[in-house]
Design a protein around this motif. Structure first.
Motif, mmCIF file in Angstrom:
data_model
loop_
_atom_site.group_PDB
_atom_site.id
_atom_site.type_symbol
_atom_site.label_atom_id
_atom_site.label_comp_id
_atom_site.label_asym_id
_atom_site.label_seq_id
_atom_site.Cartn_x
_atom_site.Cartn_y
_atom_site.Cartn_z
ATOM 1 N N UNK A 1 0.782 -1.216 -0.025
ATOM 2 C CA UNK A 1 0.136 -0.073 0.079
ATOM 3 C C UNK A 1 0.801 1.286 -0.089
ATOM 4 N N UNK B 1 0.834 4.707 1.357
ATOM 5 C CA UNK B 1 0.156 5.645 2.318
ATOM 6 C C UNK B 1 0.987 6.935 2.690
ATOM 7 N N UNK C 1 -10.875 6.270 8.243
ATOM 8 C CA UNK C 1 -9.675 5.621 7.257
ATOM 9 C C UNK C 1 -10.583 5.332 6.067
ATOM 10 N N UNK C 2 -11.486 4.525 5.847
ATOM 11 C CA UNK C 2 -12.196 4.197 4.761
ATOM 12 C C UNK C 2 -13.281 3.332 5.033
ATOM 13 N N UNK D 1 -13.448 -0.665 4.417
ATOM 14 C CA UNK D 1 -12.451 -1.716 5.093
ATOM 15 C C UNK D 1 -13.471 -2.580 5.727
ATOM 16 N N UNK E 1 -12.656 -9.233 7.043
ATOM 17 C CA UNK E 1 -11.805 -9.617 5.920
ATOM 18 C C UNK E 1 -10.292 -9.755 6.309
ATOM 19 N N UNK E 2 -9.404 -10.467 6.002
ATOM 20 C CA UNK E 2 -8.280 -10.779 6.240
ATOM 21 C C UNK E 2 -7.266 -9.809 5.366
ATOM 22 N N UNK E 3 -7.764 -9.688 4.451
ATOM 23 C CA UNK E 3 -7.188 -8.456 3.372
ATOM 24 C C UNK E 3 -7.273 -7.184 4.206
ATOM 25 N N UNK E 4 -8.529 -6.884 4.524
ATOM 26 C CA UNK E 4 -8.738 -5.355 5.190
ATOM 27 C C UNK E 4 -7.819 -5.452 6.596
ATOM 28 N N UNK F 1 -4.196 -4.815 5.559
ATOM 29 C CA UNK F 1 -3.842 -3.524 5.012
ATOM 30 C C UNK F 1 -3.968 -2.618 6.324
ATOM 31 N N UNK F 2 -4.878 -2.744 7.191
ATOM 32 C CA UNK F 2 -5.132 -1.552 8.351
ATOM 33 C C UNK F 2 -3.662 -2.161 9.292
ATOM 34 N N UNK G 1 -0.767 -0.215 8.028
ATOM 35 C CA UNK G 1 -0.860 1.326 8.209
ATOM 36 C C UNK G 1 -0.778 1.773 9.645
ATOM 37 N N UNK H 1 -2.302 3.926 -3.535
ATOM 38 C CA UNK H 1 -2.344 2.843 -4.190
ATOM 39 C C UNK H 1 -2.302 1.714 -3.563
ATOM 40 N N UNK I 1 -9.249 -15.670 3.724
ATOM 41 C CA UNK I 1 -9.126 -14.184 4.276
ATOM 42 C C UNK I 1 -9.780 -13.305 3.441
ATOM 43 N N UNK J 1 -12.903 -13.298 2.611
ATOM 44 C CA UNK J 1 -14.295 -13.322 3.283
ATOM 45 C C UNK J 1 -15.223 -12.804 2.232
ATOM 46 N N UNK K 1 -11.734 -3.555 0.193
ATOM 47 C CA UNK K 1 -10.377 -3.868 -0.015
ATOM 48 C C UNK K 1 -10.290 -5.416 -0.464
#
Lengths: 544, 544
Positions: A115, A117, A358-359, A362, A389-392, A395-396, A399, B112, B361, B363, B391
Motif C-alpha cells: 500500500x 500511504x 480511514x475508509x 474496510x 476480511x483478512x485483506x482489510x 492493510x490496516x 498502516x 495505491x 481471508x 471473506x 479492499x
C-alpha cells in the motif's frame, strides 16, 4: 477462561497496600508490550486480550454486571465450536495436523501486498501521491521474523475476534482514549458497525420488544431492527441530543398495554455528531443519561462513527480560527468523554468504526463491552460473519501498526479534525451569507458530517392559509432543490418512531463529501429554493 | 424493476420463430460485454445484473417459482433503504449532493494498492515469488480511465450486492460453469458462505422448524442454525453422499407430533467433496434428489466450497496418472453438474466461495438464486453485513478481472486440481502402505479436502468382550493419535442430528494443508495408533 497466574497471585495480596496503576499512555504502551511477551500470532491464533490489557492494570476496578436476564434465547444458546476446541491440541510439539480443513497458504496466489500511504505528518492526498511511503506485507514475513503479520496468516481462516495482531492495537487504542472503569472489559472485531448493530439486536431483542433511540435517527438502524419485530421509541432531543429527562419520563411512565410490549431496556445512541441532527452530547448530558440507564437497568449501544470527527470550536465567520491541538495529550483531552469511559457497570457496548476516519470499504471495526457480552458476540461471529476480511486486516495492520503506530494515527486524526473544521466552517459561512434567517435556523455542529437546518414552515403563506401541510412544503422544498441542482435530505426520512405527529421541519446537509466551493454553491442553491418556495425575493448576488 | 426495453420488444415477437441463443462461452464473453455497454462503475453504483447476463440470453427459459409461502416474516418485512432511493437523484446532471453521508475519498490514506500475483501458467509459490507480476490499483484509475475499479471507489461505501465491477465477473463465471436453466436467476455477493448460511436460515426458518442435511455434516452449520431454535435432521448417506431414497422416506413419513415441528422444506447439502465424508454426489444422485425436492416442494441450499477441488480420477498406487484436462472446455466438462445447472424451478440457492481456491481471508463469495430470493438477501445485507470488504473486492478484481480474466482463472483452477490430485494420491498411497485393512476402510475421495476413514470397532477385543463402547474406543484412538504426534478429527463430532444412535466409527483426515511428506508420516502414526489400540503388531517399517 482461567485467569493468568499473575492475577491469581495479586488477588491474594493485601489490597490495602495496593497502588492504583497509572493509566496507559502513549509512552507506556511499549513497556506493556515488552512485559506481556510475544504475541501468539500464528494461523487463526486466539487473541490473548488479558495480555493486551496488561494483566494487573485493571484489577482495582469493579467487575461488570452480568446480563443473563437481558440476553435472548438465541444469544444464550450459542456454544464454542467443537472443532476449534480440538485446535488447542495444535500446540503439541511435533504434531502433524490432518485435523483442520484449512487450505495450504501455498495455494494463495499472492506473494506480496503493498500500500502507498501518507508519511507521518504529510497527510494530504497530493503529498501521499507524490511522496507517500510504500509499505509491503510479504507472504511469509511472520516466519521470517520481518513482521507480526503477513499474507499467509492474514489471508488464512481466522477467529471471530479478528487477528490478535490488529486486535492488540485496537485494545491499546481503546484504553488510551477511554480507559473503561471496570475490570473485565474486552474488545472484538466486527465487519462494520451495521453488522454489529444487527448482531447486538439479536443478542438483546425479541419480537414484540421496543428499543429506544433519538427522535431523529439513522434510518438504516431502524430498518435493521424493525423486520425482527422490534419497535422503535423516539426520545425527544434538544441541541445537545437526546434529552435525559424525556428518557426518564418515557421509562417511568411506560404502559405495557398501550405500547403492546414490555418496558424497553436497549438504548441505541449516537452521542457525537449524531446522524442526522449533528448534535453532540456534552459530558454532563452523558452523565445524566448514564444515571437514568442505571436507574432503569438499561443496556446502552453507543454507536460512535463520528467520535473522531469532533472539530475545533466554531469562532464565527470573521474571527481567527482556534489553534490546532498542541500535543496528542491536548487532542485526547479535547474529546468529549465517551459513555464507555464512564461505564462503571459494564452496561455499554461501544461500536468503533474506521469508516469515517480511514475508509468505509474496510468493512472492519470493533466493539468494546464486558467479557460476557464480547464472548456472546464473538461466538455468534464464529458462526456467521466470522472475522473481518483478512485483506482489510492486513492493510490496516500495515498502516496503523507497522507504519504509523498509535502516535501517527493520532496525528492523522488531528489532520482529519482540522479538515472537517474547515469544511464545517465553509458550510456555516455559506449559511450565514445566503439563507433567510427568519425562516432557516441552525446550531453550529461540533462533530460529525451533518448540518441540520430547521425550517420555520409556519411562515409559509400557504401554511398560514391552511392550503398546504408541513409535509407538502417539505416535499416542495426538496423537489425545488433538485430542480436547482442540489440534494439535501428531508428530515422526515429520519423519524425513528412510526406514527408520531411531527411539528418541526428539517433538512440535512452533509459537508463531508463535496469540494469546498461546491458546498458554498449548493447552499446558495438551497437558499434560492427556500426563498422561491416561501415567495421571498432572491438575493441580488443571486441563487440562480 | 422494469425490464429493459430489449426484453419488452422481444416479448412481443412471434416466439415460434425464436432461436434459442447459444450458451455463453469464454469466446463470447467479450461480445456480450461490448453489447451491454459501459458498466455503471461509480461510487456505490447499483449493479445492472440484467446487462451482465445479456438481456435476451435467457428469455427462452421458464421463470422461477415464487417462494412467498416459505419466507419468514423477517425476510418479507425488509424494505429497500429510503436514503438509497434518494441516491437515484444523483444522476441529475450538475447536481451537487449534500445528501449522502459519504466521506470524501480525499481522506482515504491510500494512494495505491499493489499485489504480486502469479503470471498466467506459472502458478507455483516459488515462481510467483521469483517472477510474479505486480498489479496495481491507483486511487483514481476509474476517473483517469485506467481501470473500471480503483481505491477511491472500492474503499468507499458500496451496495449490499457488492460492486458491479466484480459482480459482473461472478455472473459471467456462473453462467460459463452452470448456465442456470431458468430466466430470472441472479447473483449477489456475500461476506463468505458462513454468513450467507446464517442469512439464508433467517430467510427460511423460524423457531421450532427442522432443516435437513447429510447425516455427517459441517458442525459450524449446525451451530449456526441450532441457536435459532431450529433442529437438524440427518439423512443417511452412502459413498455417493446423501441417499435420495432416505430423503424421500423421511419426508413421506414425517410425523409432526413426534418431531414436534412441521414437515421440513430446507435441504442443506454439500454435494461435492462433502465435509467430513469427502463424498461427491454423481450426476444421477443429484437428479434423483432434485426430483424429490420437486415432489416435496423443498428449497435447496447448495453449499459448494469444494466444487473446484474436483480431482483427476484415482488410478491406484502403481498406475500412471491420468493426463490433465486438455482445454478449458475439457476441464468444465469434467466437472459434475451442479444443482444450479439443473434447477428449472429456481429452488436452489448456490453458495460460491473463494476460500478453498483463492484465500479464506478474502471473506467474500457470492450466492446465485432467483431474483426474488437474491432481492431478499441483498436487502438484508444492506442492513447487516453490507457488501464484502472493498479492499477484498479490489484485490480480487485486480487478480480475476484485470490480470487473469476468465481463462486465466480456469488455468489456475486446473493447477489447483492437479495439486489436490497429488495430495489425495499421497494420502491414499500412505493408507495403502500403513493401515491394517481388516480394520480401516475407505473410499478414494473424488473432490475436496477430506479423507474419511471407517474403523471396524467391532473387531476391538474390548468391544467383543463388552468392556468398552464404540465411543470409548473412538476417544482412545483420538488420544493415542495425539500421543503419537498426529491429529485427526473424530467422526462423532460431525453428527448433525442430536440424540441419534450411531453404529459406525470414522476419522476425518485432511490432505489439504500439511506438506506431502508429513501427510505420509501422519498416516504412518495414525496406523500405529490403530494397531496399538486394537492390540495388533506394529509394522516393521514401523510407526514409532
Amino acid at each position: 477462561m482461567a485467569p493468568p497466574a499473575a492475577i491469581e497471585v495479586l488477588a491474594e495480596t493485601d489490597t490495602s497496600t495496593f497502588t492504583i496503576p497509572d493509566r496507559l499512555t502513549l509512552q507506556s504502551v511499549a513497556k506493556r508490550r515488552a512485559a506481556s511477551g510475544k504475541v501468539n500470532a500464528g494461523v487463526a491464533a486466539a487473541a490473548d486480550v488479558e495480555a493486551f490489557k496488561g494483566a494487573t492494570q485493571h484489577l482495582h476496578k469493579p467487575k461488570a454486571k452480568r446480563w443473563d436476564h437481558r440476553l435472548t434465547t438465541e444469544a444464550k444458546a450459542r456454544k464454542a465450536s467443537s472443532l476449534k476446541n480440538a485446535a488447542r491440541l495444535l500446540k503439541t510439539p511435533g504434531l502433524i495436523s490432518l485435523g483442520g480443513g484449512l487450505p495450504s497458504s501455498e495455494y494463495f496466489p499472492f506473494d506480496e501486498v503493498s500500500i502507498k500511504v501518507p508519511q507521518n505528518g504529510q497527510f494530504s492526498e497530493k503529498a501521499t501521491h507524490e511522496h507517500g511511503k510504500v509499505v509491503t506485507a510479504g507472504k511469509h514475513d511472520l516466519a521470517e521474523d520481518k513482521s507480526l503479520f503477513d499474507v499467509a496468516t492474514a489471508f488464512q481462516y481466522g477467529q471471530g475476534t479478528g487477528s490478535a495482531q490488529l486486535l492488540r492495537w485496537m485494545i491499546e487504542h481503546t484504553e488510551l482514549v477511554h480507559d473503561p472503569p471496570y475490570q473485565d472489559w474486552s474488545s472484538t472485531m466486527t465487519v462494520g458497525s451495521t453488522s454489529a448493530t444487527d448482531m447486538a439486536f439479536r443478542m438483546f431483542c425479541k419480537p414484540g420488544d421496543w428499543i429506544m433511540t433519538e427522535q431523529f435517527t439513522f434510518p438504516s438502524m431502524v430498518e435493521t431492527v424493525r423486520p425482527m419485530g422490534v419497535q422503535v421509541a423516539g426520545i425527544p432531543m434538544d441541541e445537545y441530543g437526546m434529552r435525559a429527562d424525556a428518557l426518564d419520563e418515557l421509562l417511568s411512565n411506560w404502559n405495557e398495554a398501550e405500547r403492546r410490549g414490555p418496558k424497553p431496556f436497549v438504548l441505541y445512541i449516537v452521542p457525537t455528531g449524531q446522524n442526522p441532527t449533528g448534535a453532540t452530547q456534552p459530558e454532563q448530558r452523558r452523565r445524566d443519561i448514564y444515571a437514568i440507564a442505571q436507574k432503569h437497568d438499561l443496556y446502552i449501544l453507543e454507536d460512535e462513527p463520528y467520535y473522531f470527527l469532533q472539530m475545533q470550536p466554531y469562532t464565527g465567520p470573521n474571527s481567527p480560527d482556534a489553534p490546532p491541538p498542541a500535543s496528542h495529550e491536548d487532542f485526547l483531552k479535547s474529546l468529549v468523554p465517551s459513555y464507555l469511559s464512564m461505564d462503571v457497570d459494564g452496561r455499554v457496548m461501544r461500536f468503533d468504526s474506521f469508516s469515517k476516519v480511514i475508509a468505509p470499504g474496510s468493512r472492519l471495526g470493533w466493539i468494546t463491552a464486558s467479557e460476557q457480552i464480547c464472548d456472546r458476540y464473538r461466538t455468534h461471529a464464529d458462526f456467521s460473519t466470522q472475522g473481518a476480511s483478512g485483506m482489510s486486516q492486513l492493510i490496516l495492520f500495515k498502516l496503523l501498526e507497522d507504519h504509523w503506530g498509535h502516535e501517527g494515527y493520532l496525528d492523522w486524526l488531528i489532520h482529519i479534525r482540522m479538515e472537517y473544521t474547515a469544511r464545517r466552517n465553509t458550510i456555516l459561512g455559506a449559511c450565514e451569507r445566503y439563507l433567510p434567517k427568519d425562516i432557516v435556523s441552525w446550531v453550529p455542529p461540533m462533530a460529525g458530517m451533518f448540518h441540520w437546518l430547521q425550517i420555520d414552515y409556519t411562515k409559509h403563506p400557504a401554511y398560514v392559509a391552511r392550503e398546504k401541510t408541513m409535509d407538502e412544503i417539505e416535499e416542495e422544498i426538496f423537489l425545488k432543490n433538485v430542480e436547482r441542482g442540489t440534494l439535501l435530505m428531508k428530515g422526515s426520512w429520519f423519524c425513528g418512531e412510526e406514527g408520531v405527529e411531527r411539528d418541526v421541519m428539517f433538512f440535512r446537509a452533509t459537508y463531508a463529501a463535496a469540494p469546498f466551493e461546491k458546498i458554498d454553491e449548493a447552499i446558495r442553491r438551497f437558499a434560492g429554493s427556500v426563498r422561491e418556495v416561501f415567495g421571498l425575493e432572491q438575493l441580488s448576488n443571486g441563487s440562480h
